[in-house]
Design a protein around this motif. Sequence first.
Motif, mmCIF file in Angstrom:
data_model
loop_
_atom_site.group_PDB
_atom_site.id
_atom_site.type_symbol
_atom_site.label_atom_id
_atom_site.label_comp_id
_atom_site.label_asym_id
_atom_site.label_seq_id
_atom_site.Cartn_x
_atom_site.Cartn_y
_atom_site.Cartn_z
ATOM 1 N N LEU A 50 -0.054 4.059 3.006
ATOM 2 C CA LEU A 50 -0.571 2.764 3.453
ATOM 3 C C LEU A 50 -0.333 2.562 4.946
ATOM 4 C CD1 LEU A 50 0.581 0.488 0.502
ATOM 5 C CD2 LEU A 50 -1.581 1.711 0.778
ATOM 6 N N SER B 237 -5.771 2.204 3.432
ATOM 7 C CA SER B 237 -5.413 3.532 2.941
ATOM 8 C C SER B 237 -6.685 4.351 2.814
ATOM 9 C CB SER B 237 -4.685 3.443 1.604
ATOM 10 O OG SER B 237 -5.596 3.116 0.571
ATOM 11 N N GLN C 55 -4.979 0.726 -2.528
ATOM 12 C CA GLN C 55 -3.895 0.038 -1.829
ATOM 13 C C GLN C 55 -2.693 -0.151 -2.756
ATOM 14 O OE1 GLN C 55 -5.762 -3.478 -0.294
ATOM 15 N NE2 GLN C 55 -6.552 -2.412 1.476
#
Length: 152
Positions: free
Chosen positions: A35, A5, A9
């Motif tokens: 994500l 990301s 996360q």
Amino acid sequence: MDIESNGSQSISLVVGAPSEAGLMIDLTAAADSSLWLNYSSVRSKTNESDRSIYAKVISGSVPSGLKLRVKAQPYTGSGDGNLGVPANGTSGRVLINTDRRIIRSIKTCYTGDGAGNGHRLDYSLEFRNNQYNKIDFDDSNTVTVLYTITDN
């Protein structure tokens, strides 16, 4: 394989109070697309079977009356090779404590590294049919999702 990301996360799916009396709670903000699933795969020439990626809940639980869904988007990025394709249908997969296939047909390839490479993961909360009465607005849960890449 890993999850990438631009920031954390961890994601938060927020359930909003109704905006008007008589309406149900608002799940509009209970979604996240930050994500990305990255992977590399090298297959031997003698064993050309595909690989798949599965997801499942390994700890925590989704609040009563709701379900957690993840949808892997088609590949995008700077990778190369025979990349996988979403195997989660048009609406994604409801995550439970057993494996649910989300990517299929992975051969020799790499997605590229970081956010913007691989398969974007769209998470959302949904109502369980006929279980609205089980929703507890104070019910805050942490759920851990495990992703696994396997040979078919």
